[in-house]
Design a protein around this motif. Sequence first.
Motif, PDB file in Angstrom:
ATOM      1  N   SER A  32       0.870  -1.181   0.000  1.00 48.53           N
ATOM      2  CA  SER A  32       0.000   0.000   0.000  1.00 48.53           C
ATOM      3  C   SER A  32       0.902   1.224   0.000  1.00 48.53           C
ATOM      4  CB  SER A  32      -0.917  -0.002   1.232  1.00 48.53           C
ATOM      5  OG  SER A  32      -0.167  -0.040   2.431  1.00 48.53           O
ATOM      6  N   ASP A  33       0.371   2.317  -0.555  1.00 47.69           N
ATOM      7  CA  ASP A  33       1.185   3.527  -0.663  1.00 47.69           C
ATOM      8  C   ASP A  33       0.292   4.738  -0.879  1.00 47.69           C
ATOM      9  OD1 ASP A  33       3.505   5.068  -0.759  1.00 47.69           O
ATOM     10  OD2 ASP A  33       4.406   3.912  -2.398  1.00 47.69           O
ATOM     11  N   GLU A  34       0.868   5.913  -0.691  1.00 45.37           N
ATOM     12  CA  GLU A  34       0.225   7.180  -1.034  1.00 45.37           C
ATOM     13  C   GLU A  34       1.138   7.881  -2.019  1.00 45.37           C
ATOM     14  OE1 GLU A  34      -1.170   9.464   2.303  1.00 45.37           O
ATOM     15  OE2 GLU A  34      -2.235   7.730   3.118  1.00 45.37           O
ATOM     16  N   LEU A  35       0.572   8.231  -3.186  1.00 46.40           N
ATOM     17  CA  LEU A  35       1.376   8.718  -4.298  1.00 46.40           C
ATOM     18  C   LEU A  35       0.725   9.925  -4.959  1.00 46.40           C
ATOM     19  CD1 LEU A  35       1.731   5.160  -5.817  1.00 46.40           C
ATOM     20  CD2 LEU A  35       3.563   6.380  -4.660  1.00 46.40           C
ATOM     21  N   ASP A  36       1.562  10.778  -5.559  1.00 42.09           N
ATOM     22  CA  ASP A  36       1.003  11.852  -6.381  1.00 42.09           C
ATOM     23  C   ASP A  36       0.494  11.227  -7.679  1.00 42.09           C
ATOM     24  OD1 ASP A  36       3.153  11.539  -8.230  1.00 42.09           O
ATOM     25  OD2 ASP A  36       4.352  13.034  -7.199  1.00 42.09           O
ATOM     26  N   TRP A  37      -0.202  12.020  -8.498  1.00 43.94           N
ATOM     27  CA  TRP A  37      -0.890  11.467  -9.663  1.00 43.94           C
ATOM     28  C   TRP A  37       0.035  10.769 -10.654  1.00 43.94           C
ATOM     29  CZ3 TRP A  37      -0.036  13.036 -14.665  1.00 43.94           C
ATOM     30  CH2 TRP A  37       0.670  14.238 -14.824  1.00 43.94           C
ATOM     31  N   ILE A  38       1.242  11.301 -10.868  1.00 40.85           N
ATOM     32  CA  ILE A  38       2.139  10.702 -11.861  1.00 40.85           C
ATOM     33  C   ILE A  38       2.694   9.371 -11.359  1.00 40.85           C
ATOM     34  CG2 ILE A  38       4.228  11.963 -11.178  1.00 40.85           C
ATOM     35  CD1 ILE A  38       3.260  11.213 -14.807  1.00 40.85           C
ATOM     36  N   HIS A  39       3.087   9.314 -10.072  1.00 34.55           N
ATOM     37  CA  HIS A  39       3.607   8.067  -9.517  1.00 34.55           C
ATOM     38  C   HIS A  39       2.496   7.024  -9.342  1.00 34.55           C
ATOM     39  CE1 HIS A  39       6.950  10.816  -8.542  1.00 34.55           C
ATOM     40  NE2 HIS A  39       7.651   9.751  -8.897  1.00 34.55           N
ATOM     41  N   ASN A  40       1.289   7.495  -9.083  1.00 29.43           N
ATOM     42  CA  ASN A  40       0.133   6.604  -8.994  1.00 29.43           C
ATOM     43  C   ASN A  40      -0.082   5.917 -10.352  1.00 29.43           C
ATOM     44  OD1 ASN A  40      -2.366   5.846  -7.301  1.00 29.43           O
ATOM     45  ND2 ASN A  40      -3.255   6.505  -9.239  1.00 29.43           N
ATOM     46  N   ALA A  41      -0.078   6.700 -11.421  1.00 27.29           N
ATOM     47  CA  ALA A  41      -0.271   6.129 -12.764  1.00 27.29           C
ATOM     48  C   ALA A  41       0.839   5.127 -13.086  1.00 27.29           C
ATOM     49  CB  ALA A  41      -0.306   7.245 -13.808  1.00 27.29           C
ATOM     50  N   GLU A  46       2.656  -0.428 -13.850  1.00 24.30           N
ATOM     51  CA  GLU A  46       3.620  -1.486 -13.525  1.00 24.30           C
ATOM     52  C   GLU A  46       2.920  -2.721 -12.944  1.00 24.30           C
ATOM     53  OE1 GLU A  46       6.286   0.374 -10.757  1.00 24.30           O
ATOM     54  OE2 GLU A  46       7.159   1.674 -12.299  1.00 24.30           O
ATOM     55  N   THR A  47       1.976  -2.487 -12.057  1.00 25.38           N
ATOM     56  CA  THR A  47       1.283  -3.595 -11.401  1.00 25.38           C
ATOM     57  C   THR A  47       0.471  -4.406 -12.400  1.00 25.38           C
ATOM     58  OG1 THR A  47       1.183  -2.361  -9.327  1.00 25.38           O
ATOM     59  CG2 THR A  47      -0.366  -4.189  -9.574  1.00 25.38           C
ATOM     60  N   VAL A  56      -6.458  -9.019 -12.443  1.00 20.09           N
ATOM     61  CA  VAL A  56      -6.617  -7.949 -11.454  1.00 20.09           C
ATOM     62  C   VAL A  56      -7.996  -7.303 -11.574  1.00 20.09           C
ATOM     63  CG1 VAL A  56      -5.635  -5.819 -10.544  1.00 20.09           C
ATOM     64  CG2 VAL A  56      -4.123  -7.498 -11.607  1.00 20.09           C
ATOM     65  N   ASP A  57      -8.683  -7.248 -10.454  1.00 26.89           N
ATOM     66  CA  ASP A  57      -9.956  -6.537 -10.327  1.00 26.89           C
ATOM     67  C   ASP A  57      -9.597  -5.121  -9.858  1.00 26.89           C
ATOM     68  OD1 ASP A  57     -12.622  -5.901 -10.035  1.00 26.89           O
ATOM     69  OD2 ASP A  57     -13.034  -7.373  -8.471  1.00 26.89           O
ATOM     70  N   VAL A  58      -9.947  -4.121 -10.621  1.00 27.29           N
ATOM     71  CA  VAL A  58      -9.553  -2.743 -10.318  1.00 27.29           C
ATOM     72  C   VAL A  58     -10.764  -1.973  -9.790  1.00 27.29           C
ATOM     73  CG1 VAL A  58      -8.516  -0.630 -11.219  1.00 27.29           C
ATOM     74  CG2 VAL A  58      -7.812  -2.852 -12.149  1.00 27.29           C
TER      75      VAL A  58
END
Length: 154
Positions: A32-41, A46-47, A56-58
Amino acid sequence: MTKAKPYVLACDPGESSGLCLIRRDPFELMWSDELDWIHNARKVDETLRELGGENVDVVCERFTITAQTAKNSQQGISLEVIGQVRLLASAHGAGAITLQSPADAKSFATNPRLRALEAWHVGGGGHALDAIRHAILRLTRTGWTDSRLLLKSV
């Protein structure tokens, strides 16, 4: 009924987005993590690439613009993050994403239940915990059960 996917990738969209990956069986909070929009994308991309989107169920927290949120120009980023996740899920073959109510996730996946499941994120602004809540709710709505969920909500 279609067979449940082995992983749930959940996002709490925002300027600081919560993101998590949970394996269904055996149950495990992979990360789990907290990321800004670019790192989130990047992390979503990657996942889905690593696991294969078909596995993967998103799920994302539903974000609704109201008169109050419309006054806050920063809130539009939540919709953009949902759009990124939707695009990446589609591109990697995960199919349509599921949007869930924040109230449903918070009332079902309470702090005592998250702790009992050993699905707890330390640090940040609570966004990763909200992503975990959405993942647990999605797992449950797709047939997953665990006796630790029988704890009463507090």
